[in-house]
Scaffold this motif. Structure first.
Motif, short mmCIF file in Angstrom:
data_model
loop_
_atom_site.label_atom_id
_atom_site.label_comp_id
_atom_site.label_asym_id
_atom_site.label_seq_id
_atom_site.Cartn_x
_atom_site.Cartn_y
_atom_site.Cartn_z
N MET A 267 0.84 -1.17 0.00
CA MET A 267 0.00 0.00 0.00
C MET A 267 0.89 1.24 0.00
N LYS A 268 0.52 2.23 -0.79
CA LYS A 268 1.28 3.47 -0.88
C LYS A 268 0.63 4.56 -0.04
N LEU A 269 1.47 5.29 0.68
CA LEU A 269 1.03 6.44 1.45
C LEU A 269 1.83 7.65 0.97
N TYR A 270 1.15 8.77 0.82
CA TYR A 270 1.81 9.99 0.36
C TYR A 270 1.90 10.97 1.53
N ILE A 271 3.09 11.54 1.70
CA ILE A 271 3.35 12.40 2.85
C ILE A 271 3.89 13.74 2.38
N LYS A 272 3.19 14.79 2.77
CA LYS A 272 3.56 16.15 2.40
C LYS A 272 4.67 16.65 3.31
N TYR A 273 5.57 17.45 2.75
CA TYR A 273 6.71 18.07 3.43
C TYR A 273 7.82 17.07 3.76
N MET A 274 7.77 15.90 3.21
CA MET A 274 8.81 14.89 3.45
C MET A 274 9.91 15.12 2.42
N VAL A 275 10.90 15.94 2.80
CA VAL A 275 11.89 16.39 1.82
C VAL A 275 13.34 16.14 2.22
N SER A 276 13.56 15.39 3.30
CA SER A 276 14.95 15.19 3.72
C SER A 276 15.12 13.82 4.36
N LEU A 277 16.36 13.49 4.63
CA LEU A 277 16.69 12.24 5.30
C LEU A 277 16.08 12.22 6.70
N ARG A 278 16.11 13.35 7.37
CA ARG A 278 15.52 13.46 8.71
C ARG A 278 14.03 13.13 8.66
N ILE B 280 4.06 0.41 2.22
CA ILE B 280 4.05 -0.50 3.36
C ILE B 280 3.49 -1.84 2.94
N LEU B 281 3.90 -2.88 3.65
CA LEU B 281 3.46 -4.25 3.35
C LEU B 281 1.99 -4.45 3.68
N GLU B 282 1.59 -3.95 4.85
CA GLU B 282 0.25 -4.21 5.36
C GLU B 282 -0.77 -3.20 4.84
N GLU B 283 -2.04 -3.58 4.97
CA GLU B 283 -3.12 -2.61 4.76
C GLU B 283 -3.23 -1.83 6.07
N ILE B 284 -3.44 -0.55 5.97
CA ILE B 284 -3.50 0.29 7.17
C ILE B 284 -4.96 0.45 7.60
N THR B 285 -5.20 0.27 8.89
CA THR B 285 -6.56 0.41 9.42
C THR B 285 -6.86 1.90 9.59
N PRO B 286 -8.15 2.27 9.65
CA PRO B 286 -8.49 3.68 9.88
C PRO B 286 -7.87 4.23 11.18
N GLU B 287 -7.83 3.40 12.21
CA GLU B 287 -7.23 3.83 13.48
C GLU B 287 -5.72 4.08 13.32
N LYS C 18 -1.27 9.92 11.12
CA LYS C 18 -1.51 11.31 10.75
C LYS C 18 -1.16 12.25 11.91
N GLU C 19 -1.58 11.89 13.12
CA GLU C 19 -1.29 12.71 14.30
C GLU C 19 0.20 12.74 14.61
N THR C 20 0.85 11.58 14.55
CA THR C 20 2.29 11.49 14.83
C THR C 20 3.09 12.33 13.84
N LEU D 265 3.72 1.81 14.98
CA LEU D 265 2.39 1.28 14.66
C LEU D 265 2.44 -0.17 14.21
N GLY D 266 3.64 -0.75 14.17
CA GLY D 266 3.79 -2.14 13.74
C GLY D 266 3.68 -2.31 12.24
N LEU D 267 3.94 -1.25 11.49
CA LEU D 267 3.88 -1.30 10.02
C LEU D 267 5.30 -1.38 9.46
N HIS D 268 5.44 -2.10 8.37
CA HIS D 268 6.76 -2.32 7.77
C HIS D 268 6.81 -1.71 6.37
N ASP D 269 7.80 -0.85 6.15
CA ASP D 269 7.93 -0.22 4.83
C ASP D 269 8.77 -1.08 3.90
N THR D 270 8.38 -1.07 2.62
CA THR D 270 9.18 -1.76 1.60
C THR D 270 9.95 -0.75 0.77
N ALA D 271 9.45 0.48 0.75
CA ALA D 271 10.13 1.56 0.03
C ALA D 271 9.83 2.86 0.76
#
Length: 186
Positions: free
Chosen positions: A1-12, A38-45, A51-53, A24-30
């Motif tokens: 599953m792909k997630l898009y994140i705004k302002y993610m522009v650096s290694l930090r 991420i490998l898993e499907e993300i739940t609404p919770e 989003k808050e983090t 959250l127990g989620l594993h990224d592949t890229a």
């Protein structure tokens, strides 16, 4: 599953996202600028907690398609100008269109509608930021910077620089040198 994140522009930013996913127990592949797979499907919770983090670190999880596309355009431009050794030799419009696999007119219209500026103006603003960075490093002269950033001439670069910053490149550099000298006197 792909997630898009705004302002993610650096290694930090990447490290912040990776840590948030692990909590959250989620594993990224890229993990790339503006995108994480991420490998898993993300739940609404989990989505809400992520989003808050991310929000606490100044990052934003994107939901709607226009925002995602705008963020992709911005990421391509930022990578092209700030993170690649050489700017593309093709027109920027062709480069962006090819990278995102969309018609440039469509991309341009969406970008202008949402951001209130053209893609071209966004590119110019980032090129000027890159010029400032290169001037501050003091490793290249204006002719070399002009050539590196594919300006037609030093004059063209200087005119754009002044139009965006209100200062000439040489005055900008002198201000920096004067400020550094004043700090050394403290």
């Amino acid at each position: 599953m792909k997630l898009y994140i705004k302002y993610m522009v650096s290694l930090r930013c990447k490290m912040i996202v990776k840590e948030a996913l692990e909590k959250l127990g989620l594993h990224d592949t890229a993990l790339d600028l503006g995108l994480v797979e991420i490998l898993e499907e993300i739940t609404p919770e989990q989505r809400q907690r992520l989003k808050e983090t991310l929000g606490r670190s100044g990052l934003e999880l994107l939901d709607d398609k226009k925002s995602i596309l705008i963020d992709k355009i911005k990421t391509v431009i930022i990578e092209m100008i700030h993170y690649s050794e050489e700017l593309p030799t093709v027109n920027y419009s062709d480069y962006i269109s090819e990278k995102l696999d969309y018609d440039y007119t469509y991309l341009s219209n969406i970008f202008s509608e949402v951001k209130g500026i053209t893609i071209q103006h966004f590119i110019i603003m980032h090129k000027i930021e890159k010029v400032k960075e290169l001037l501050l490093y003091d490793e290249m002269n204006l002719s070399e910077i002009s050539y590196k950033l594919h300006y037609s001439s030093v004059s063209h670069l200087s005119n754009q620089f002044k139009k965006i910053t209100g200062l000439s490149p040489s005055f900008f550099k002198k201000l920096r040198q004067k400020r550094t000298a004043n700090l050394e006197d403290l």
